[in-house]
Design a protein around this motif. Sequence first.
Motif, PDB file in Angstrom:
ATOM      1  N   VAL A 157       0.829  -1.709   0.193  1.00  6.81           N
ATOM      2  CA  VAL A 157       0.162   0.279   0.008  1.00  6.81           C
ATOM      3  C   VAL A 157       1.071   0.989   0.151  1.00  6.81           C
ATOM      4  CG1 VAL A 157      -1.720   1.372   0.845  1.00  6.81           C
ATOM      5  CG2 VAL A 157      -1.998  -1.553   1.358  1.00  6.81           C
ATOM      6  N   ARG A 158       2.415   1.836   0.738  1.00 11.98           N
ATOM      7  CA  ARG A 158       2.690   2.346   0.849  1.00 11.98           C
ATOM      8  C   ARG A 158       3.404   2.657  -0.571  1.00 11.98           C
ATOM      9  NH1 ARG A 158       8.368   1.425   4.002  1.00 11.98           N
ATOM     10  NH2 ARG A 158       8.375  -0.209   1.846  1.00 11.98           N
ATOM     11  N   THR A 159       3.750   1.679  -1.334  1.00 11.22           N
ATOM     12  CA  THR A 159       4.233   1.484  -2.718  1.00 11.22           C
ATOM     13  C   THR A 159       3.342   2.320  -3.509  1.00 11.22           C
ATOM     14  OG1 THR A 159       5.613  -0.425  -2.010  1.00 11.22           O
ATOM     15  CG2 THR A 159       5.245   0.348  -5.244  1.00 11.22           C
ATOM     16  N   LEU A 160       2.093   1.732  -3.361  1.00 12.43           N
ATOM     17  CA  LEU A 160       1.214   2.274  -4.602  1.00 12.43           C
ATOM     18  C   LEU A 160       0.798   3.791  -4.192  1.00 12.43           C
ATOM     19  CD1 LEU A 160      -0.751   1.521  -6.545  1.00 12.43           C
ATOM     20  CD2 LEU A 160      -2.605   0.252  -4.079  1.00 12.43           C
ATOM     21  N   GLN A 163       3.008   5.347  -5.931  1.00 14.52           N
ATOM     22  CA  GLN A 163       3.124   6.042  -7.320  1.00 14.52           C
ATOM     23  C   GLN A 163       1.561   6.461  -7.314  1.00 14.52           C
ATOM     24  OE1 GLN A 163       1.687   1.499  -8.573  1.00 14.52           O
ATOM     25  NE2 GLN A 163       3.834   0.690  -8.181  1.00 14.52           N
ATOM     26  N   VAL A 164       0.735   6.840  -6.633  1.00 14.61           N
ATOM     27  CA  VAL A 164      -0.356   7.410  -6.827  1.00 14.61           C
ATOM     28  C   VAL A 164       0.209   9.153  -6.975  1.00 14.61           C
ATOM     29  CG1 VAL A 164      -2.448   8.814  -5.975  1.00 14.61           C
ATOM     30  CG2 VAL A 164      -2.793   6.034  -6.124  1.00 14.61           C
ATOM     31  N   GLU A 165       0.877   9.653  -5.976  1.00 11.24           N
ATOM     32  CA  GLU A 165       1.494  10.570  -5.564  1.00 11.24           C
ATOM     33  C   GLU A 165       2.336  10.844  -7.282  1.00 11.24           C
ATOM     34  OE1 GLU A 165       2.541  14.028  -3.801  1.00 11.24           O
ATOM     35  OE2 GLU A 165       1.234  12.545  -3.117  1.00 11.24           O
ATOM     36  N   ASP A 166       3.255  10.163  -7.148  1.00 12.94           N
ATOM     37  CA  ASP A 166       4.385  10.875  -7.976  1.00 12.94           C
ATOM     38  C   ASP A 166       3.401  11.184  -9.586  1.00 12.94           C
ATOM     39  OD1 ASP A 166       6.502  10.599  -6.613  1.00 12.94           O
ATOM     40  OD2 ASP A 166       6.572   8.592  -7.472  1.00 12.94           O
ATOM     41  N   LYS A 167       2.425   9.813  -9.624  1.00 11.56           N
ATOM     42  CA  LYS A 167       1.728  10.376 -11.131  1.00 11.56           C
ATOM     43  C   LYS A 167       0.686  11.342 -11.557  1.00 11.56           C
ATOM     44  CE  LYS A 167      -0.710   8.370 -14.714  1.00 11.56           C
ATOM     45  NZ  LYS A 167      -0.344   8.423 -15.362  1.00 11.56           N
ATOM     46  N   ARG A 187     -10.397   9.402  -3.219  1.00 10.38           N
ATOM     47  CA  ARG A 187      -9.235   8.367  -4.145  1.00 10.38           C
ATOM     48  C   ARG A 187      -8.258   8.405  -3.867  1.00 10.38           C
ATOM     49  NH1 ARG A 187     -10.793   7.224 -10.646  1.00 10.38           N
ATOM     50  NH2 ARG A 187     -13.291   8.040 -10.524  1.00 10.38           N
ATOM     51  N   VAL A 188      -7.075   9.282  -3.356  1.00 10.40           N
ATOM     52  CA  VAL A 188      -6.037   8.953  -2.660  1.00 10.40           C
ATOM     53  C   VAL A 188      -6.414   9.093  -1.097  1.00 10.40           C
ATOM     54  CG1 VAL A 188      -5.018  10.307  -4.544  1.00 10.40           C
ATOM     55  CG2 VAL A 188      -5.852  11.137  -2.437  1.00 10.40           C
ATOM     56  N   ARG A 377     -10.519   2.323  -8.639  1.00 11.72           N
ATOM     57  CA  ARG A 377     -10.661   3.841  -9.077  1.00 11.72           C
ATOM     58  C   ARG A 377      -9.248   4.278  -8.370  1.00 11.72           C
ATOM     59  NH1 ARG A 377     -15.367   6.885  -6.947  1.00 11.72           N
ATOM     60  NH2 ARG A 377     -13.833   7.651  -5.431  1.00 11.72           N
ATOM     61  N   ILE A 378      -8.335   3.679  -8.031  1.00  6.13           N
ATOM     62  CA  ILE A 378      -7.066   4.016  -7.892  1.00  6.13           C
ATOM     63  C   ILE A 378      -6.195   3.539  -9.167  1.00  6.13           C
ATOM     64  CG2 ILE A 378      -4.690   3.453  -7.045  1.00  6.13           C
ATOM     65  CD1 ILE A 378      -6.704   2.612  -4.194  1.00  6.13           C
ATOM     66  N   PHE A 379      -6.696   2.477  -9.883  1.00  8.67           N
ATOM     67  CA  PHE A 379      -6.060   2.662 -10.855  1.00  8.67           C
ATOM     68  C   PHE A 379      -6.328   2.865 -11.825  1.00  8.67           C
ATOM     69  CE2 PHE A 379      -5.656  -2.641  -9.397  1.00  8.67           C
ATOM     70  CZ  PHE A 379      -4.501  -1.856  -8.718  1.00  8.67           C
ATOM     71  N   ASP A 380      -7.421   3.902 -12.211  1.00  4.11           N
ATOM     72  CA  ASP A 380      -7.982   5.100 -12.969  1.00  4.11           C
ATOM     73  C   ASP A 380      -7.113   5.787 -13.203  1.00  4.11           C
ATOM     74  OD1 ASP A 380     -10.023   3.385 -14.322  1.00  4.11           O
ATOM     75  OD2 ASP A 380     -11.725   4.738 -13.144  1.00  4.11           O
ATOM     76  N   ILE A 381      -6.492   6.642 -11.650  1.00  4.51           N
ATOM     77  CA  ILE A 381      -5.952   7.926 -11.455  1.00  4.51           C
ATOM     78  C   ILE A 381      -4.482   7.311 -11.828  1.00  4.51           C
ATOM     79  CG2 ILE A 381      -4.385   9.239  -9.812  1.00  4.51           C
ATOM     80  CD1 ILE A 381      -6.726   8.902  -8.102  1.00  4.51           C
TER      81      ILE A 381
END
Length: 663
Positions: A157-160, A163-167, A187-188, A377-381
């Motif tokens: 989850v930390r990695t994900l 990834q969301v933050e970097d995205k 979502r985040v 929903r996270i993968f959508d981002i």
Amino acid sequence: MSRGGGPAAAAGRGGSAGRAPGERARNFGPSVKRIVTLLGEHRLAIVAVFVFALASVVLTAFGPRVLGHATNLIFEGVVGSQLPAGQTKQQAVDALREQGHGTFADMVSSMNVTPGRGIDFHAIGMTLLLVVVLYAASALLSWFVGLVLNRVTQATVRTLRTQVEDKIHRLPLSYFNRTERGELLSRVTNDLDNLSQSMQQTISQLVNSVFTVIAILVMMLTISPLLSLVALATIPLAVIATALVAKRSRPHFMAQWAATGSLNAQVEEAYTGHELVKAFSRQHAVETRFDDQNEKLYAASWRAQFTSGIVMPTIMFLGNVNYVLVAMVGGLQVASGSLSLGSVQAFIQYSRQFTQPLTQIGSMFNLMQSGVASAERIFDILDADEQSPDADPARTPDTDSGRIVFDHVAFSYTSKRPLITDLSLVAEPGNMVAIVGPTGAGKTTLVNLIMRFYEIDSGTITLDGVDTSQMTRSDLRERTGMVLQDSWLFGGTIRDNIAYGDPTATPEQILEAAQVSHVDDFVRVLPDGYDTVIDEEGGGVSAGEKQLITIARAFLARPTVLILDEATSSVDTRTELLIQKAMANLRTDRTSFVIAHRLSTVRDADTILVMEHGDIVEQGTHDELLAMHGAYYRLYISQFAGPADTDDETGLAEGINSGGVRS
């Protein structure tokens, strides 16, 4: 963001970047596979989890078999004590047959009994001790599995989350313009937390349940293939029921989390604009809208939880039916001597343990569905289109003079609605370029193109002779300072907010920027001075003071190009004059772009660009544009003259040209 037909017009402000509820439901399998891929980054830990989970399950699986042996010892001791001592087992069986007790004789013949010998309590004690050791070792291994899996889950989850933050930092500005802020925050935060909890609660049970089913099935087959077939008879029904419920509940979970995002967006909007809501007495309308959205969330959540909740009672019912069938057939086999009582007892325990994992899967089914819905929903981002990558290799201007050239630039937010069609201009170093025009003319869009917040459709924009598309965005923006109409401060001290323009700045440099921008004038009278803490909304300082702090932040960065987008719109006349003086101090060898509606702020600009419908319709100094009696002349009249008759227009122009203002 743009006043010139921004993306709000193209995509619809408030539209969600996500898909409609239920649309991604068909991707349940791929989403699960994607989650497994993320977990696969911790292969060694996952292998350890599988090995120790299997060992734990195997030890637990032997427990009923050993307990069945203890039952046999007790039962054989009771039966043996009832048989005459001194006989062999065969003699006792023959005697029972002669007495007409054939069924009992068949049962005794299948038992390891010694006539006249009672219960062997020592053997029973050692057997029970073995069971305790098995269960204790199994519990220890299970605890270790939970510990390792917890680390793996949280690391994933930390990695994900990273990834969301970097995205988010790689997404174009258009993405944020078409996505509600509350929806994105949901979502985040909410969806990531829900996925974390779902993974934490389901993966361990899922691994344990799968291994338990396999181990228990093997043990049941070793005891009685017939009873195993009876126990497996209800499994297809459970699988069919689970599949049917999954198909129906998945869209409801997608709708649930979509409604959660919409509700969060509405709450965030109402909280941010609470003063405006009260000023227009719209509390009732906001409450009504909230109630409607809350009702949608309630309905979606209720349907999702109710539909998925059907699985567990269905599996429990089938498990009870299975238990009855096994008990009936097992009893007949004990009576016929085909199985021992301990074996049937062990098998019944196994049958309950066999259905228990299925029941556990049913109980966590709603968590799995909810977690996967959040993951989608996270993968959508993560799957959203990113801004174009920086040029490689990138170019860097040889000088920092700040000469900007637009050469036949075309840009549109959507292909169906062109905004800028053929724009050309030159901003010389050290000049102040003012951009004026009616709302929607494309003023903010023009400076956004300089910053590469959007990519142009055709033409080129150069900074000191280098095409900005050939520069890295960080290099371009480090050379550019920007102050927006909507000032934004971060939680922290006033000093921290000013230093945001240059984290390496010394206290002397921060003080200099504050003095030049006249922040020092009001900070000195505050009790804590530059250590005064303000929140994200700038609480504790006025709107004009907030804007001065943001200007000081931009000044501290010492950019090559300064962009002020209506930066003086929220300050009073005196503060506006102070800002103009500060701007004059920084204009040397720097290009300044000033977007303004109040033409009084741009009278001294070296060049004034008048924009209409994305094109520059007039260009010149204040006096030159007034003399042209064109678009700028009409804007000036509308601001300073008020309504005027056509017959009086000549006298009005004379008053303007002489520097007077007609009331």
